[in-house]
Design an enzyme around this catalytic site. Structure first.
Site, PDB file in Angstrom:
ATOM      1  CG  ASN A 274      11.272 -35.944 -39.669  1.00 35.65           C
ATOM      2  OD1 ASN A 274      10.221 -35.720 -40.256  1.00 35.65           O
ATOM      3  ND2 ASN A 274      11.517 -35.534 -38.437  1.00 35.65           N
ATOM      4  CG  HIS A 276      16.831 -37.116 -40.667  1.00 38.96           C
ATOM      5  ND1 HIS A 276      16.104 -35.962 -40.582  1.00 38.96           N
ATOM      6  CD2 HIS A 276      17.413 -37.101 -41.891  1.00 38.96           C
ATOM      7  CE1 HIS A 276      16.240 -35.279 -41.711  1.00 38.96           C
ATOM      8  NE2 HIS A 276      17.025 -35.953 -42.511  1.00 38.96           N
ATOM      9  CB  CYS A 311      23.191 -39.262 -38.943  1.00 41.23           C
ATOM     10  SG  CYS A 311      23.836 -40.925 -39.137  1.00 41.23           S
TER      11      CYS A 311
END
Lengths: 397, 397
Positions: A274, A276, A311
């Protein structure tokens, strides 16, 4: 509240992209057939109707039609409901709603002490959760969730995760991992796990996580629509791997924290599907704040993560860490039990405060509070709050 | 010449330490039984003869004797010769000397593009090599090798490794990995691997490695003693995953290299069971030297590693990297084939040099030379030389 590696994955389908891209890859195979190098196993040109594959003395003939069909050349992730998956060594259990998978601890999943790392345990939790969702046949067709969630433009995000490890599996050990989901309040979902020794049934670790729904456009949390509840409620199991009677609040650290590690930058290899930063990297950053001498002699017994914000690759991350000087020989004893031990002792001794006695027995910290934050120009943004509990290292696992 | 993660592992036994330490861990289980927390599955005190384990509606009773016996509580790594391992999904093949294992690509073994990372492929090679040695029953009793090697105080060290990847397996794909060993010159051993799609038999990747013997005390390379040859020669297979007719020499880079990344420090989590930096970390350090823009659009098709010296926790590592401006659309084409393509083209066109034409087609580098070195006070010491070949990224795998 952050979307995190398991979050979007939890009800994530790859069916679409595999059919499309797999087909593309397959076409490329045929084109590449001509440019085959000396060591390739494709010994006939793609113009012929049959590609012969020779390895290890045996010959496998694959008809051209098979190569044309993407599902055949790239093995599909199973997305239809099934009860047993022999390759993943997984099966649906608990009257059709839970999932159990047999897993062997691999050489690269253990640390220098030959026991599984906490990172590997987190990886295995993610893996079994995903396999459960695949086998349940609940998958919608996009990046999120169930069909009902798709219609409402909702995705899952994880808000909390806790893992308790009594014994770390050793290299080569065969584990059995159970996972199931349950209700969490009116609008949330719990996912729990139990890790057992396959040989004895003894529980080595238990984990729980909490999930909520988020509107993919507005990025705001959402109530669970009735149609979604109707879809997923039949999968809910009441039992809990870790009782949540009074979950501990993790206080927010500030720049006064004992250990501060700045300038942590995500690398490409830290990103999951994803885009991330993956959960394992969060935990590694957190533990990097703890002094090496402590890590060498102690073993993580309990970790709690509270997710606040996702993040990405461009974040500049700071890891804060603060020890708690509680001090006790904590072989497998959890905080709640320690309090009763303490009470029992101070009552029977009647002389000294139990806490003081225990501090004198072992003055080392047994827990740390953690914070990962993204350093911004004007303000810092919380990514994860964490709490870790530790015990003295044992001879093995 | 360096001892590297696979090196000492290749004939490494854990039998001894597991029996001893497992027993220790087991005693601790019993001690800890008293201090069990609210969520534990041990519901009766260890004083009783039977420990009842209740989870998921089913009850498993484990007699106390089982807990006393370390082999039962911590599942043993199989060290006796066996033909099938159902948990690892492994089997002895090729008339009793080769090993085949079925492996499913897990969610955390793929990168952001959903295909397996080169690091995961290296991990799987190590895993299957170790499982082959376990199942062969060839293990000696110490940190090295066979019984004959033990008597001669010899260990294996890897000197070279090469991996060629035609297709990167996707998330959830089922692979079949074959591995076997063969002679390498008079005193060395080769270990080869083939990764195939379980569904179609198509070869996705092939790998080869070269091993030599080192005296554990003197740290000097050794000839293979006759008694060791007698032990291992029956396992040798002649076939090669990658022909070694003319292995390429990798030239040594110096400080004039285009990309230099300094200050790379191993972390505790980078160490393997031998307290050495693991092979995957070497490759990650090497690839970190390559610009991100290149990595985003290219896929590694071939990697060669030449090991010179082991790397420990205290080393300060520098990664040097130099691109080669050869330039060609290299989908699956290896250097040797490229030369024949070039020759073919320039002969038939008769006008321009093939190399120039191909450079104009795609001016990007298709290979890099690498060096990892430990920065010393007086001099730098080579750890690994490397060479990587690249192709444009395809839609999938």
């Amino acid at each position: 509240m952050a979307s995190f590696s398991i979050s979007k994955l939890a009800f994530f389908t790859v069916k679409c992209s595999i059919n499309r891209d797999g087909h593309e890859a397959n076409r490329l195979n045929i084109i590449n057939g001509i440019k085959v190098n000396g060591t390739s196993s494709l010994s006939s040109a793609p113009q012929s109707d049959v590609l012969t594959h020779k390895e290890g003395g045996s010959t496998i003939s694959v008809s051209k039609n098979v190569l044309i069909n993407a599902q055949e050349i790239r093995q599909n992730i199973p997305t239809k409901k099934q009860l047993v998956d022999p390759f993943r060594q997984g099966q649906i259990v608990e009257e059709g709603v839970g999932y159990r998978q047999t897993v062997v601890i691999r050489s690269y999943e253990v640390g220098p002490d030959k026991t599984t790392t906490i990172e590997s345990i987190l990886n295995l939790l993610q893996e079994t959760a995903l396999n459960h969702v695949w086998m349940s046949g609940l998958l919608g067709d996009g990046f999120g969730a169930t069909h009902g969630m798709m219609r409402n433009n909702l995705i899952w995000v994880v808000s909390r995760m806790q893992v308790q490890v009594d014994h770390y599996p050793i290299w080569g050990e065969v584990m059995e991992i159970d996972t199931w989901v349950g209700a969490s309040g009116k609008n949330g979902m719990r996912r729990d796990w139990l890790l057992r020794s396959q040989a004895t049934g003894l529980v080595f670790a238990r984990a729980t996580s909490t999930w909520v729904m988020m509107n993919q456009q507005t990025r705001r949390l959402s109530k669970m629509p009735d149609e979604v509840r109707a879809e997923i409620a039949p999968w809910f199991v009441e039992k809990q791997a870790i009782p949540d009677d009074c979950p501990e609040k993790i206080h927010k650290l500030d720049s006064n924290a004992r250990y501060v590690k700045s300038g942590l930058k995500p690398k490409r290899s830290d990103l999951d599907m994803n885009q991330h930063v993956n959960n394992v990297k969060y935990v590694r950053w957190m533990l990097e704040g703890i002094p090496d001498e402590f890590l060498e002699n102690h073993q993580l017994s309990d970790i709690i993560l509270e997710y606040r914000r996702e993040c990405g690759i461009s974040d500049n991350v700071q890891s804060l860490c603060e020890p708690s000087q509680v001090g006790i020989i904590t072989n497998g004893v959890q905080p709640s039990n320690m309090i009763s031990l303490l009470n029992g002792f101070s009552l029977s001794s009647g002389i000294i405060e139990g806490k003081e006695l225990l501090q004198s027995l072992n003055p080392e910290p047994f827990s740390y509070t953690h914070l990962l934050q993204a350093k911004g120009e004007s303000k810092n943004e919380e990514i994860v709050r964490g709490k870790t509990y530790w015990r003295k290292k044992r001879a093995m696992g």
